[in-house]
Design an enzyme around this catalytic site. Structure first.
Site, PDB file in Angstrom:
ATOM      1  CG  ASP A  33      -8.652 -12.087   2.789  1.00 26.58           C
ATOM      2  OD1 ASP A  33      -8.026 -13.160   2.671  1.00 26.58           O
ATOM      3  OD2 ASP A  33      -8.133 -11.066   3.274  1.00 26.58           O
ATOM      4  CE  LYS A  92     -19.470  -7.216   7.118  1.00 24.64           C
ATOM      5  NZ  LYS A  92     -18.653  -7.708   6.078  1.00 24.64           N
TER       6      LYS A  92
END
Length: 319
Positions: free
Chosen positions: A230, A200
């Site tokens: 997160d 990514k």
């Protein structure tokens, strides 16, 4: 472990970040939690009072520096100063989640290395040792000039999936980025499964963008493993990409459930069947979800604390 630990020179204190975990750890070891109070002046200043003698004792303070990060960090620093001035023999910081760990290098010019600053603050405040779980980058251990015991939660997460009967070639263990490959490899070795990697790019902080999947996921049950979740952008985009690439089901697991902002909504709306987390960070009521399962690290921490106190090897916990 016995229900009563016989040596009263071992003292365990908890601050406000994760008292349920601290109580569980104290129960595992068989010691009561130390008596202390954390109050606030009207302007928000932290005032700490230790309400029992700790002279000559080995003290372990349990505090994650999770949200509110700066409040919890300041509580910890003030507690360390109080312990130092009260003549504790050794002061051991048990920090299940080490905040600011993601700022561990200068990615751009004129950036701070805040993970190193936090290490310096803890040492200056009086810490003799730190016990942490799954630091975001293992090299943070080198930021300390005091001993640090770095525990890993991956065996606990792996056991959870093994108990579900998952193993072998029906599975693929997936790292959501290149940085987490070592973690995924360890889990894959234990589960005798292959690994895959999500390649990514991240255009800006907290925004994930999946490019491609390296490895075979078609027709398999995929388990994504990460250290921190997160905002859950990375993990949910990765899960959806795995399903699009032919994975049968996607499970995810992580050590530190930071779960801020839109995380819960993203997880609930994603292709993730189940998210397995540990209790290094307390989950507030608004972060509960039917998809989230929690495993406790209290036993791991309890064993580590007793081993440090008895001056035995901690690494044998993972052999």
């Amino acid at each position: 472990m016995t229900n009563h630990y016989p040596n009263d020179k071992l003292k365990i204190f908890s601050l406000n970040s994760n008292e349920p975990l601290a109580m569980e750890v104290a129960e595992q070891i068989g010691r009561p939690l130390g008596k202390s109070s954390v109050k606030r002046f009207s302007d928000g200043e932290v005032q700490i009072n230790i309400e029992e003698s700790i002279r000559g004792c080995d003290v372990f303070v349990i505090q994650s520096t999770s949200n509110p990060v700066n409040e919890n960090l300041m509580e910890l620093l003030i507690m360390l100063d109080a312990l130092k001035r009260a003549s504790a023999r050794t002061i051991n910081v048990v920090m299940p989640y080490y905040g600011y760990a993601r700022q561990d290098r200068k990615a751009r010019s004129r950036e701070p290395i805040t993970a190193k600053l936090v290490a310096d603050l803890l040492t200056t405040a009086g810490a003799h040792r730190v016990i942490a779980i799954d630091l975001h980058a293992p090299q943070i251990q080198g930021f300390f000039n005091i001993p640090i015991d770095h525990l890993v939660a991956e065996p606990l997460l792996t056991d959870y999936f093994l108990q579900k009967g998952f193993s072998g070639d029906e599975l693929v263990i997936v790292s959501p980025d290149h940085g987490g490959v070592t973690r995924a490899r360890k889990m894959a070795d234990r589960m005798k499964a292959p690994i895959a990697i999500i390649d990514k790019r991240r255009p800006r902080p907290n925004v994930a963008e999946v490019m491609s999947i390296v490895g075979k996921v078609d027709g398999k049950i995929a388990i994504l493993i990460d250290d921190i979740i997160d905002t859950a952008g990375t993990i949910t985009v990765a899960a959806n990409a795995l399903i699009e690439s032919g994975a049968k089901e996607v499970y995810a697991c992580c050590t530190h459930p930071v779960l801020s902002g839109p995380a819960i909504e993203r997880i609930d709306n994603s292709k993730i069947k189940e998210l397995v987390i540990t209790n290094t960070i307390i989950l507030s009521p608004d972060k509960h979800s039917d998809k989230i399962k929690q495993v406790s690290i209290a036993n791991l921490l309890g064993n580590a604390i007793v081993r440090v106190f008895e001056e035995k090897s901690v690494s044998t916990l993972f052999d």
